[in-house]
Design a protein around this motif. Structure first.
Motif, PDB file in Angstrom:
ATOM      1  N   PHE A 137       0.834  -1.218   0.000  1.00  9.20           N
ATOM      2  CA  PHE A 137       0.000   0.000   0.000  1.00  9.20           C
ATOM      3  C   PHE A 137       0.861   1.258   0.000  1.00  9.20           C
ATOM      4  O   PHE A 137       0.456   2.311   0.504  1.00  9.20           O
ATOM      5  N   GLY A 138       2.042   1.132  -0.610  1.00  8.53           N
ATOM      6  CA  GLY A 138       2.898   2.308  -0.753  1.00  8.53           C
ATOM      7  C   GLY A 138       4.095   2.268   0.162  1.00  8.53           C
ATOM      8  O   GLY A 138       4.246   1.335   0.956  1.00  8.53           O
ATOM      9  N   SER A 139       4.899   3.307   0.042  1.00 11.53           N
ATOM     10  CA  SER A 139       6.139   3.382   0.830  1.00 11.53           C
ATOM     11  C   SER A 139       6.210   4.703   1.588  1.00 11.53           C
ATOM     12  O   SER A 139       5.800   4.785   2.742  1.00 11.53           O
ATOM     13  N   LEU A 140       6.626   5.788   0.957  1.00 13.03           N
ATOM     14  CA  LEU A 140       6.748   7.080   1.646  1.00 13.03           C
ATOM     15  C   LEU A 140       5.389   7.663   2.006  1.00 13.03           C
ATOM     16  O   LEU A 140       5.268   8.488   2.907  1.00 13.03           O
ATOM     17  N   GLN A 141       4.328   7.215   1.343  1.00 20.57           N
ATOM     18  CA  GLN A 141       2.964   7.691   1.633  1.00 20.57           C
ATOM     19  C   GLN A 141       2.259   6.842   2.666  1.00 20.57           C
ATOM     20  O   GLN A 141       1.180   7.182   3.134  1.00 20.57           O
ATOM     21  N   HIS A 142       2.859   5.703   3.029  1.00 18.66           N
ATOM     22  CA  HIS A 142       2.136   4.666   3.770  1.00 18.66           C
ATOM     23  C   HIS A 142       1.537   5.198   5.076  1.00 18.66           C
ATOM     24  O   HIS A 142       2.126   6.082   5.727  1.00 18.66           O
ATOM     25  N   THR A 143       0.365   4.660   5.426  1.00 19.89           N
ATOM     26  CA  THR A 143      -0.309   5.099   6.663  1.00 19.89           C
ATOM     27  C   THR A 143       0.464   4.664   7.894  1.00 19.89           C
ATOM     28  O   THR A 143       0.344   5.264   8.960  1.00 19.89           O
ATOM     29  N   ASP A 144       1.294   3.610   7.757  1.00 15.69           N
ATOM     30  CA  ASP A 144       2.052   3.067   8.893  1.00 15.69           C
ATOM     31  C   ASP A 144       3.450   3.683   8.948  1.00 15.69           C
ATOM     32  O   ASP A 144       4.245   3.533   8.010  1.00 15.69           O
ATOM     33  N   ILE A 172      14.358   9.030  -7.236  1.00 17.50           N
ATOM     34  CA  ILE A 172      13.253   8.395  -6.498  1.00 17.50           C
ATOM     35  C   ILE A 172      12.040   8.346  -7.403  1.00 17.50           C
ATOM     36  O   ILE A 172      11.533   9.384  -7.826  1.00 17.50           O
ATOM     37  N   TRP A 173      11.638   7.124  -7.761  1.00 16.75           N
ATOM     38  CA  TRP A 173      10.342   6.929  -8.415  1.00 16.75           C
ATOM     39  C   TRP A 173       9.458   6.146  -7.455  1.00 16.75           C
ATOM     40  O   TRP A 173       9.845   5.076  -6.978  1.00 16.75           O
ATOM     41  N   LEU A 174       8.300   6.720  -7.127  1.00 21.94           N
ATOM     42  CA  LEU A 174       7.384   6.093  -6.177  1.00 21.94           C
ATOM     43  C   LEU A 174       6.188   5.502  -6.922  1.00 21.94           C
ATOM     44  O   LEU A 174       5.504   6.225  -7.650  1.00 21.94           O
ATOM     45  N   SER A 175       5.944   4.222  -6.756  1.00 20.63           N
ATOM     46  CA  SER A 175       4.751   3.611  -7.349  1.00 20.63           C
ATOM     47  C   SER A 175       3.534   3.912  -6.473  1.00 20.63           C
ATOM     48  O   SER A 175       2.415   3.593  -6.820  1.00 20.63           O
ATOM     49  N   ASP A 176       3.765   4.603  -5.358  1.00 21.86           N
ATOM     50  CA  ASP A 176       2.709   4.899  -4.375  1.00 21.86           C
ATOM     51  C   ASP A 176       1.479   5.531  -5.032  1.00 21.86           C
ATOM     52  O   ASP A 176       1.612   6.395  -5.895  1.00 21.86           O
ATOM     53  N   TYR A 217       0.377   6.775 -14.131  1.00 19.15           N
ATOM     54  CA  TYR A 217      -0.294   5.561 -13.583  1.00 19.15           C
ATOM     55  C   TYR A 217       0.609   4.349 -13.786  1.00 19.15           C
ATOM     56  O   TYR A 217       1.608   4.447 -14.488  1.00 19.15           O
ATOM     57  N   GLU A 218       0.192   3.178 -13.154  1.00 21.54           N
ATOM     58  CA  GLU A 218       0.917   1.903 -13.149  1.00 21.54           C
ATOM     59  C   GLU A 218       2.123   1.947 -12.206  1.00 21.54           C
ATOM     60  O   GLU A 218       2.991   2.819 -12.409  1.00 21.54           O
ATOM     61  N   PRO A 219       2.093   1.084 -11.237  1.00 19.19           N
ATOM     62  CA  PRO A 219       1.189  -0.028 -11.005  1.00 19.19           C
ATOM     63  C   PRO A 219      -0.133   0.331 -10.330  1.00 19.19           C
ATOM     64  O   PRO A 219      -1.006  -0.533 -10.243  1.00 19.19           O
ATOM     65  N   ASN A 220      -0.310   1.572  -9.850  1.00 16.50           N
ATOM     66  CA  ASN A 220      -1.609   1.968  -9.337  1.00 16.50           C
ATOM     67  C   ASN A 220      -2.426   2.556 -10.483  1.00 16.50           C
ATOM     68  O   ASN A 220      -1.881   3.242 -11.351  1.00 16.50           O
TER      69      ASN A 220
END
Ligand code: LRH
Ligand code: MN
Length: 424
Positions: A137-144, A172-176, A217-220
């Motif tokens: 469910f993401g990395s730098l954006q993650h709720t945790d 840094i490329w974020l798929s978030d 877009y992709e992978p989200n």
């Protein structure tokens, strides 16, 4: 495999008469051709370490064999490209796909092949074996917070590995993002991502840069947290003057005017550089210039105009990198074609009659402006690009020489057909 220079000289000899004729014809119509040649010789395109094997899609992957099994063999393959075209003098690593076990040994090997290390790339879009927290469910954006800290720590490790190799930038490329409406609070996701980027930015060595790559877009497939140039620029403007926006040509929605985006990012001193490739539909990662070479020319036309307006050093002040995936072509042939397409677009942009174009723009003479641009675009500059290669010590016809020397066959004999190279 070290390429014997004698093979290059012998091959150049066989093409020299035809080349001389073609070069003298086009050079005769180009003012300051020696300046164009110097700029072409100076421009070095970084080769992605993750694109030296056969690429694939979720539907299949058809390996051609002789792929590099480790970073040493990848550096040898980039060294081969550079020996052939003298325009591939850098490699961009992707961590953890290509972690240098012994940075000094790798650095020495790269230097032996005339290679430098361009931006290093972090990877928080895949879960690694025995990774504690998932990036599902993401990395730098993650709720945790735990997941965010894990991703921040990884990026700082990648910086340290880059420092050991002499690299000066982190991509840094974020798929978030999210796949469904309601799944994500966009504002909170943006805030968490920004705070995480601030921690990575704070860990940057003084002379380092962060390149924030956007993608629609992709992978989200509903939202991406760094989806376009505007969102990336918002982050990089707030982060500080060591943060820049990286333009991957395949990361735009259909019909985006990429040359205008490039012009504005440069105007704001926020253009990091490029991941060059080509595409017809999505992030197809095809050979540069294979689908829309006119767009590539228009991008270089804005680059030359914008860089000269700011007195920038063309070769040194932006990151020139390829990001492609070779599903059908031989990876090394594909990369040589991509480098050639970049050099052709750059040469065409360098020969645009800029004084006349400015006059046409100032007088709103659209027809004249188009004629001036297309006069350059329709000039066959390939002999000038080839002349720059030869003057740099390379081959007049690198792809032909690669094939006639049966280099892929030699690599298959050496490495076999079973190896799957790390990367996409
Ligand atoms: C994402 C991307 C990014 C890389 C990856 C290999 O689509 O362009 O630059 O990390 O490809
Ligand atoms: Mn990319």
């Amino acid at each position: 495999m070290i390429l014997n220079k004698a093979f290059i000289e012998e091959s150049n000899q066989s093409y020299s008469a035809e080349h001389k004729r073609n070069y003298e014809f086009v050079a005769g119509s180009v003012s300051k051709v020696d300046e164009v040649l110097k700029k072409l010789i100076d421009l070095q395109v970084a080769i992605p370490s993750w694109a030296l094997g056969t690429g694939g899609t979720r539907f299949g992957r058809f390996s051609g064999g002789g792929e590099p099994a480790d970073l040493e063999q990848k550096i040898q393959d980039v060294g081969l490209l550079h020996a052939l075209n003298q325009s591939s003098g850098a490699i961009s690593l992707h961590i953890p796909w290509d972690i240098p076990k012994d940075a000094n040994a790798i650095k020495t090997l790269a230097t032996q092949h005339g290679l430098k290390f361009d931006a290093v790339n972090s990877n928080t879009f895949q879960d690694q074996p025995n990774q504690i927290n998932s990036y599902k469910f993401g990395s730098l954006q993650h709720t945790d917070k735990e997941v965010r800290q894990q991703a921040i720590k990884h990026n700082i490790e990648v910086i340290n590995q880059g420092v050991a190799l002499g690299s000066k930038s982190l991509t840094i490329w974020l798929s978030d993002g999210s796949c469904f409406p309601g799944q994500l609070n966009f504002r909170k996701a943006w805030q968490r991502t920004y705070e995480s980027l601030q921690q990575i930015y704070a860990a940057l060595p003084g002379d380092w840069k962060i390149f924030l790559e956007y993608k629609a877009y992709e992978p989200n497939f509903y939202s991406t947290t760094v989806a376009d140039w505007g969102q990336s620029l918002l982050y990089t403007s707030k982060l500080g003057n060591k943060a820049y926006t990286l333009v991957d040509l395949g990361h735009h929605l259909p019909n985006a005017n990429i040359e205008q985006i490039v012009s504005l990012l440069m105007m704001e001193n926020k253009l990091a550089g490029f991941h060059f490739n080509d595409s017809k539909y999505g992030d197809d990662d095809l050979t540069v210039g294979s689908i829309n070479p006119y767009q590539l020319f228009l991008i270089f036309n804005e680059l030359v105009e914008g860089m000269d307006a700011k007195g920038m050093n063309h070769a040194a002040d932006l990151a020139w990198m390829i990001d492609a995936s070779h599903n059908l072509k031989d990876p090394l042939e594909d990369l040589m074609q991509s480098v050639e397409a970049i050099m052709i677009a750059y040469a065409q942009a360098l020969i645009v009659n800029k004084t006349a174009l400015v006059e046409a723009q100032d007088t709103n003479d659209a027809a004249r402006a188009q004629d001036l641009l297309q006069a350059a675009y329709r000039t066959d500059v390939r002999p000038i690009v080839a002349e720059a290669r030869v003057r740099g010590g390379g081959a007049l016809q690198p792809v032909q020489l690669f094939c006639s020397l049966k280099i892929r066959e030699q690599l298959i004999t050496e490495r076999g057909t079973k190896i799957i190279s790390t990367g996409l």
